[in-house]
Enzyme design. Structure first.
Site, PDB file in Angstrom:
ATOM      1  N   ARG A  83       1.114  -0.985   0.102  1.00 47.15           N
ATOM      2  CA  ARG A  83       0.220   0.065  -0.192  1.00 47.15           C
ATOM      3  C   ARG A  83       0.354   1.040   0.323  1.00 47.15           C
ATOM      4  O   ARG A  83       1.625   1.715   1.097  1.00 47.15           O
ATOM      5  CB  ARG A  83      -1.167   0.125   0.824  1.00 47.15           C
ATOM      6  CG  ARG A  83      -2.077   1.370   0.865  1.00 47.15           C
ATOM      7  CD  ARG A  83      -2.782   1.176   2.328  1.00 47.15           C
ATOM      8  NE  ARG A  83      -3.450   2.453   2.605  1.00 47.15           N
ATOM      9  CZ  ARG A  83      -2.983   2.945   3.261  1.00 47.15           C
ATOM     10  NH1 ARG A  83      -2.407   3.304   4.365  1.00 47.15           N
ATOM     11  NH2 ARG A  83      -4.371   4.214   3.914  1.00 47.15           N
ATOM     12  N   TYR A 301      -4.892   2.697  15.266  1.00 47.24           N
ATOM     13  CA  TYR A 301      -3.561   2.351  16.561  1.00 47.24           C
ATOM     14  C   TYR A 301      -4.478   2.371  18.035  1.00 47.24           C
ATOM     15  O   TYR A 301      -2.871   1.964  18.582  1.00 47.24           O
ATOM     16  CB  TYR A 301      -2.726   3.046  16.553  1.00 47.24           C
ATOM     17  CG  TYR A 301      -2.276   3.962  15.189  1.00 47.24           C
ATOM     18  CD1 TYR A 301      -1.122   3.304  15.141  1.00 47.24           C
ATOM     19  CD2 TYR A 301      -2.595   3.875  14.120  1.00 47.24           C
ATOM     20  CE1 TYR A 301      -0.284   3.222  13.548  1.00 47.24           C
ATOM     21  CE2 TYR A 301      -2.888   4.171  12.475  1.00 47.24           C
ATOM     22  CZ  TYR A 301      -1.358   3.357  12.461  1.00 47.24           C
ATOM     23  OH  TYR A 301      -0.461   3.973  11.108  1.00 47.24           O
ATOM     24  N   GLU A 378      -4.189  -0.110   8.349  1.00 52.12           N
ATOM     25  CA  GLU A 378      -2.786   0.814   8.537  1.00 52.12           C
ATOM     26  C   GLU A 378      -3.165   0.048  10.261  1.00 52.12           C
ATOM     27  O   GLU A 378      -4.645  -0.059  10.814  1.00 52.12           O
ATOM     28  CB  GLU A 378      -3.082   2.193   9.234  1.00 52.12           C
ATOM     29  CG  GLU A 378      -2.169   2.894   7.926  1.00 52.12           C
ATOM     30  CD  GLU A 378      -2.039   3.986   7.933  1.00 52.12           C
ATOM     31  OE1 GLU A 378      -1.416   4.308   8.755  1.00 52.12           O
ATOM     32  OE2 GLU A 378      -1.976   4.479   6.834  1.00 52.12           O
TER      33      GLU A 378
HETATM   34  C1  GBH Z   1      -1.714   7.127  10.323  1.00 47.70           C
HETATM   35  O1  GBH Z   1      -2.078   8.684  11.215  1.00 47.70           O
HETATM   36  C2  GBH Z   1      -1.148   8.304   9.174  1.00 47.70           C
HETATM   37  O2  GBH Z   1      -2.298   7.331   7.950  1.00 47.70           O
HETATM   38  C3  GBH Z   1       0.043   7.692   8.841  1.00 47.70           C
HETATM   39  O3  GBH Z   1       0.758   8.441   7.468  1.00 47.70           O
HETATM   40  C4  GBH Z   1       1.062   7.967  10.071  1.00 47.70           C
HETATM   41  O4  GBH Z   1       2.191   7.520   9.926  1.00 47.70           O
HETATM   42  C5  GBH Z   1       0.618   6.728  11.124  1.00 47.70           C
HETATM   43  O5  GBH Z   1      -0.386   6.726  11.140  1.00 47.70           O
HETATM   44  C6  GBH Z   1       1.220   6.709  12.713  1.00 47.70           C
HETATM   45  O6  GBH Z   1       0.772   8.410  13.212  1.00 47.70           O
HETATM   46  O7  GBH Z   1      -3.802  10.201  20.781  1.00 47.70           O
HETATM   47  O8  GBH Z   1      -3.987   7.716  21.295  1.00 47.70           O
HETATM   48  O9  GBH Z   1      -5.713   8.872  20.973  1.00 47.70           O
HETATM   49  C7  GBH Z   1      -2.247   8.477  12.609  1.00 47.70           C
HETATM   50  C8  GBH Z   1      -3.010   9.194  12.658  1.00 47.70           C
HETATM   51  C9  GBH Z   1      -3.250   8.439  15.387  1.00 47.70           C
HETATM   52  C10 GBH Z   1      -5.030   9.957  14.803  1.00 47.70           C
HETATM   53  C11 GBH Z   1      -3.623   7.758  16.729  1.00 47.70           C
HETATM   54  C12 GBH Z   1      -5.406   8.950  15.735  1.00 47.70           C
HETATM   55  C13 GBH Z   1      -5.762   8.790  17.754  1.00 47.70           C
HETATM   56  C14 GBH Z   1      -4.304   8.342  18.718  1.00 47.70           C
HETATM   57  N1  GBH Z   1      -4.437   8.939  14.338  1.00 47.70           N
HETATM   58  N2  GBH Z   1      -4.349   8.903  17.110  1.00 47.70           N
HETATM   59  S1  GBH Z   1      -4.161   8.869  20.536  1.00 47.70           S
END
Ligand code: GBH
Length: 473
Positions: A83, A301, A378
């Site tokens: 991807r 995540y 992801e």
């Molecule tokens: C993704 O964004 C992106 O698509 C990617 O490019 C990036 O590198 C990757 O993730 C890693 O960051 O603050 O504990 O509640 C993820 C963006 C991450 C936004 C998790 C919401 C909530 C986590 N998201 N976040 S928390």
């Protein structure tokens, strides 16, 4: 027999896709080469104070020049699919008008190289790198940006739509809209709640228009998708229920509503009425946005915990990466909802490790959209990896994170979820947006001085999983 398999571990279905993901600005480098012009992330990363350590994507992993050996590496790891994203400012450098053939040729070579190695190309049209001239003309809060996106989609559809396996219109429009135009931690760094909601709608519309353009121009038989980042919410007690509903509306249903049901949720419109009247939604827009997609991409995540703000303690909100004081990330709910510390354990991003959240998310989506196939586009984690004297990288925390989330995904499949695959974020350590090169998500280590690649233990572990489809217990 099956008993032996159960002893060995959890077995993923034969057709299940094991892949890995990257994004153009995070890995390519060559920011000013062969006709590429600046995107909002070039501008943002060059603005002092926006990205840790002043890092930019000028060189990144130099994937633009090292793509061939990177493809060899993917083949060695036995990936079923890759991807990646296409850089709009490489293909149509000013956003509208002249096409840069050298840019298209790069992706054409990449796609051919993947196919030659038996790896499915999964291409995302927009992973946050808006051509700067389009931002200068208003960016995503301006409707004309959706016209430009439709033209760009037709260009890549005609060039690559004979070979791409899966088209993904957008990556995480939540981040583009709220972090880009509301909270400001991502490019273009604006702090305008009403503009953030206009961006939400125009990103939704861009998705629909791009699907239309891709379908009209692709001569192969690609699948069509979009990738969303969902907020899996936790809250303590009845008082938190309204806070959870508000954030669910802004973060999740603002996208699944129009895309999969053809409507904006009534409570979203109500909660945000003091910010905007949503008059940017025109007749027919929702019909354009709601189109069948073959697969819904899910990025996961972590979880988030919310509660109603007590009006006294300094209010915290989640900036998309961590808790910070103040801010305007949630139009209509800033000053109403606050985000609170979670129990841990945490990754190096400070994100709560909660594999159960992935199970809840997948089964919840399946309950709400029973006929919609899903794909984890992801999942992964940053940790402070240690390089041994012999150069090897042992990353047991990442292996454990991946194992636990894949176990949750497997549980979801057993519960009846139509889950088609799993992409680990990321193939390579790369430019982690506001954190620059300080945070490493790769299963392959990149030495940012020599640009040398070293598969971490997690990469070798993932290779075995992709080869056997058996997740060791
Ligand atoms: C993704 O964004 C992106 O698509 C990617 O490019 C990036 O590198 C990757 O993730 C890693 O960051 O603050 O504990 O509640 C993820 C963006 C991450 C936004 C998790 C919401 C909530 C986590 N998201 N976040 S928390």
């Amino acid at each position: 027999g099956s008993a032996d398999y159960r002893d060995a571990g959890l077995v993923f279905p034969p057709g299940f896709t094991f892949g890995s993901a990257t994004a153009a600005y995070q890995v390519e480098g060559a920011a000013a080469q062969e006709g590429r012009l600046p995107s909002i992330w070039d501008t943002f990363s060059r603005t002092p104070g926006k990205v840790w350590n002043g890092d930019t994507g000028d060189v990144a992993c130099d994937h633009y020049h090292r793509w061939e050996s990177d493809l060899d590496l993917m083949q060695e790891l036995g990936l079923d699919a890759y991807r990646f994203s296409i850089a709009w400012p490489r293909v149509v450098p000013t956003g509208r008008g002249a096409v840069n053939q050298a840019g298209l040729d790069f992706y054409s070579r990449l796609v051919d190289g993947l196919l030659a190695r038996g790896i499915e190309p999964v291409a995302t049209l927009y992973h946050w790198d808006l051509p700067q001239p389009l931002e200068d003309a208003g960016g995503w809060p301006a409707r004309a940006t959706t016209d430009a996106f439709e033209e760009y989609a037709a260009i890549v559809g005609a060039a690559l739509g004979d070979r791409v396996h899966t088209w993904t219109t957008l990556n995480e429009p939540w981040c583009s809209a709220y972090l880009g135009y509301g909270q400001g931690g991502h490019a273009p760094g604006r702090h305008e709640p009403a503009a953030a909601l206009a961006a939400v709608h125009h990103l939704n519309l861009a998705h629909g228009r791009a699907l239309r353009a891709l379908r009209a121009t692709s001569t192969g038989a690609p699948e069509y998708s979009v990738t969303l980042n969902f907020h899996v919410l936790r809250g303590a007690g009845d008082a938190a229920a309204d806070a959870m509903r508000r954030i669910d509306a802004l973060a999740n249903r603002a996208f699944t509503g129009p895309m999969l049901k053809g409507e904006y949720p009534a409570d979203l419109l109500e909660d945000t009425a003091s910010v905007t009247d949503w008059s940017f939604v025109q007749d027919d827009d929702l019909a354009t946005i709601r189109q069948p997609i073959d697969v819904l991409g899910v990025n996961y995540y972590s979880t988030a915990t919310v509660r109603p703000w007590d009006g006294e303690t300094p209010m915290q909100h989640n900036d998309g990466h961590k808790l910070v004081a103040g801010g305007t990330a949630w139009p209509g709910s800033d000053g109403v909802v606050e985000f609170v510390e979670q129990p841990g354990p945490y990754t190096a991003m400070g994100w709560n490790i909660a594999p159960d959240g992935l199970y809840e998310l997948l089964t919840g989506l399946h309950d709400e959209f029973p006929d919609q196939p899903l794909m984890i586009t992801e999942n992964g984690a940053a940790f402070d990896d240690v390089v041994a004297a012999d150069g090897s990288v042992s990353d047991p925390e990442r292996v454990d994170y991946l194992r636990r989330h894949l176990t949750a995904a497997h549980r979801a499949i057993e519960a009846g979820v139509d889950l088609r695959g799993y992409f680990v974020w990321s193939l390579l350590d790369n430019f982690e947006w506001g954190y620059g090169y300080a945070k490493r998500f790769g299963i392959v280590r990149v030495d940012f001085d020599t640009l040398e690649r070293t598969p971490k233990h997690s990469a070798l572990w993932f290779r075995d999983l992709a080869a056997t489809h058996v997740l060791p217990r």
